[in-house]
Design a protein around this motif. Structure first.
Motif, PDB file in Angstrom:
ATOM      1  N   LEU A  27      68.903  83.450  67.669  1.00 19.29           N
ATOM      2  CA  LEU A  27      67.843  84.183  66.983  1.00 19.29           C
ATOM      3  C   LEU A  27      68.062  84.032  65.486  1.00 19.29           C
ATOM      4  N   VAL A  28      67.007  83.635  64.775  1.00 19.34           N
ATOM      5  CA  VAL A  28      67.062  83.505  63.318  1.00 19.34           C
ATOM      6  C   VAL A  28      65.982  84.413  62.750  1.00 19.34           C
ATOM      7  N   LYS A  29      66.392  85.365  61.916  1.00 19.04           N
ATOM      8  CA  LYS A  29      65.429  86.314  61.352  1.00 19.04           C
ATOM      9  C   LYS A  29      64.406  85.571  60.506  1.00 19.04           C
ATOM     10  N   ALA A  30      63.132  85.825  60.776  1.00 13.65           N
ATOM     11  CA  ALA A  30      62.058  85.160  60.040  1.00 13.65           C
ATOM     12  C   ALA A  30      61.956  85.729  58.632  1.00 13.65           C
ATOM     13  N   LYS A  31      61.586  84.853  57.717  1.00 10.10           N
ATOM     14  CA  LYS A  31      61.377  85.223  56.323  1.00 10.10           C
ATOM     15  C   LYS A  31      59.913  84.949  55.967  1.00 10.10           C
ATOM     16  N   GLU A  79      61.715  92.481  61.877  1.00  7.64           N
ATOM     17  CA  GLU A  79      61.697  92.506  63.342  1.00  7.64           C
ATOM     18  C   GLU A  79      61.233  91.189  63.964  1.00  7.64           C
ATOM     19  N   GLN A  80      60.751  90.262  63.154  1.00 15.05           N
ATOM     20  CA  GLN A  80      60.262  88.965  63.645  1.00 15.05           C
ATOM     21  C   GLN A  80      61.412  87.981  63.626  1.00 15.05           C
ATOM     22  N   TRP A  81      61.606  87.335  64.759  1.00 15.61           N
ATOM     23  CA  TRP A  81      62.667  86.349  64.899  1.00 15.61           C
ATOM     24  C   TRP A  81      62.081  85.007  65.304  1.00 15.61           C
ATOM     25  N   LYS A  82      62.754  83.949  64.870  1.00 14.83           N
ATOM     26  CA  LYS A  82      62.448  82.609  65.356  1.00 14.83           C
ATOM     27  C   LYS A  82      63.529  82.256  66.372  1.00 14.83           C
ATOM     28  N   LEU A  83      63.151  81.505  67.377  1.00 12.01           N
ATOM     29  CA  LEU A  83      64.094  81.037  68.386  1.00 12.01           C
ATOM     30  C   LEU A  83      64.479  79.606  68.050  1.00 12.01           C
ATOM     31  N   LYS A  84      65.770  79.371  67.894  1.00 14.84           N
ATOM     32  CA  LYS A  84      66.260  78.043  67.533  1.00 14.84           C
ATOM     33  C   LYS A  84      67.099  77.486  68.675  1.00 14.84           C
ATOM     34  N   HIS A  85      66.738  76.293  69.100  1.00 15.53           N
ATOM     35  CA  HIS A  85      67.478  75.590  70.153  1.00 15.53           C
ATOM     36  C   HIS A  85      67.879  74.230  69.610  1.00 15.53           C
ATOM     37  N   ASP A  86      69.167  73.926  69.677  1.00 14.20           N
ATOM     38  CA  ASP A  86      69.708  72.734  69.032  1.00 14.20           C
ATOM     39  C   ASP A  86      69.302  72.803  67.557  1.00 14.20           C
ATOM     40  N   ASP A  87      68.575  71.853  67.062  1.00 18.90           N
ATOM     41  CA  ASP A  87      68.185  71.868  65.646  1.00 18.90           C
ATOM     42  C   ASP A  87      66.703  72.174  65.461  1.00 18.90           C
ATOM     43  N   ALA A  88      66.041  72.624  66.506  1.00 17.12           N
ATOM     44  CA  ALA A  88      64.591  72.848  66.426  1.00 17.12           C
ATOM     45  C   ALA A  88      64.241  74.314  66.622  1.00 17.12           C
ATOM     46  N   PHE A  89      63.243  74.768  65.888  1.00 18.44           N
ATOM     47  CA  PHE A  89      62.669  76.085  66.127  1.00 18.44           C
ATOM     48  C   PHE A  89      61.623  75.921  67.217  1.00 18.44           C
ATOM     49  N   ILE A  90      61.805  76.650  68.316  1.00 19.91           N
ATOM     50  CA  ILE A  90      60.988  76.419  69.506  1.00 19.91           C
ATOM     51  C   ILE A  90      60.120  77.611  69.894  1.00 19.91           C
ATOM     52  N   GLY A  91      60.254  78.718  69.171  1.00 16.49           N
ATOM     53  CA  GLY A  91      59.462  79.878  69.536  1.00 16.49           C
ATOM     54  C   GLY A  91      59.746  81.059  68.638  1.00 16.49           C
ATOM     55  N   GLY A  92      59.227  82.200  69.066  1.00 18.04           N
ATOM     56  CA  GLY A  92      59.413  83.414  68.289  1.00 18.04           C
ATOM     57  C   GLY A  92      59.354  84.642  69.171  1.00 18.04           C
ATOM     58  N   VAL A  93      59.804  85.758  68.611  1.00 16.55           N
ATOM     59  CA  VAL A  93      59.786  87.031  69.327  1.00 16.55           C
ATOM     60  C   VAL A  93      59.926  88.159  68.308  1.00 16.55           C
ATOM     61  N   VAL A  94      59.318  89.286  68.611  1.00  8.07           N
ATOM     62  CA  VAL A  94      59.507  90.499  67.824  1.00  8.07           C
ATOM     63  C   VAL A  94      60.398  91.428  68.647  1.00  8.07           C
ATOM     64  N   LEU A  95      61.459  91.916  68.012  1.00  4.89           N
ATOM     65  CA  LEU A  95      62.393  92.831  68.664  1.00  4.89           C
ATOM     66  C   LEU A  95      62.484  94.106  67.837  1.00  4.89           C
ATOM     67  N   ASN A  96      62.245  95.240  68.489  1.00  4.62           N
ATOM     68  CA  ASN A  96      62.369  96.530  67.816  1.00  4.62           C
ATOM     69  C   ASN A  96      62.564  97.624  68.860  1.00  4.62           C
ATOM     70  N   GLU A  97      62.366  98.857  68.479  1.00  2.47           N
ATOM     71  CA  GLU A  97      62.509  99.979  69.406  1.00  2.47           C
ATOM     72  C   GLU A  97      61.184 100.701  69.614  1.00  2.47           C
ATOM     73  N   VAL A  98      60.084 100.035  69.298  1.00  2.00           N
ATOM     74  CA  VAL A  98      58.762 100.660  69.332  1.00  2.00           C
ATOM     75  C   VAL A  98      58.091 100.422  70.688  1.00  2.00           C
TER      76      VAL A  98
END
Length: 168
Positions: A3-7, A51-70
């Motif tokens: 998980l890489v925090k989105a900017k 709360e927005q994350w990018k999903l990184k696999h090997d050297d590529a960003f392959i997706g995203g997800v929002v993680l929080n407690e809401v």
């Protein structure tokens, strides 16, 4: 996978990802997302809140997800089976280019590791009742399907979502 925090600089990439995936889902008759959700406002707000994350696999960003407690207010009627600090998963998406490679599984494993490392007692989310691929993935990974909610904000005929959870 990590998980890489989105900017702020990731906004355009994330918006394009969601637009492309929404279009692909619609072509399959799966109308779970709209131009509003996940759309420009929700993506920008999630990035701003951290709360927005990018999903990184090997050297590529392959997706995203929002993680929080809401938890969605519509979930109040759900008879959840455990309490404690809950991680809520929103708008999990894998780029179509990378689908079919087991990366949804790896994304869930990564999210579950994150939950465990951050002392969450479990994970909750909802899934569109007409998205067989997502339903299969969550069942295969031990998520309990509890009840359904109806979201009036979704397209008519495509408003039923299943609430699910997994204890960590």
């Amino acid at each position: 996978m990590e998980l890489v925090k989105a900017k702020d600089k990731d906004y355009t990439w994330l918006l394009d990802l969601h637009i492309r995936c929404t279009r692909d889902l619609n072509q399959q008759g799966i109308y779970q997302w709209t131009s509003e959700y996940p759309g420009p406002k929700t993506i920008k707000a999630a990035i701003k809140r951290g709360e927005q994350w990018k999903l990184k696999h090997d050297d590529a960003f392959i997706g995203g997800v929002v993680l929080n407690e809401v938890e969605d207010p519509g979930w109040k009627s759900i008879a959840w089976t455990f309490e404690g600090r809950i991680l809520v998963v929103h708008a999990l998406v894998i780029d179509k280019v990378f689908q079919g490679q087991g990366l949804g599984q790896k994304a869930l494993d990564t999210i579950e590791r994150y939950a465990s490392m951050h002392a969450y007692s479990g994970i909750r989310m909802d899934v569109f009742s007409e998205n067989p691929g997502a339903i299969y993935l969550y069942k295969k990974n031990g998520y309990s399907f509890l009840d359904h909610v109806v979201f009036d904000s979704k397209p008519i005929g495509h408003q039923t979502y299943i609430c699910l959870e997994k204890k960590i």
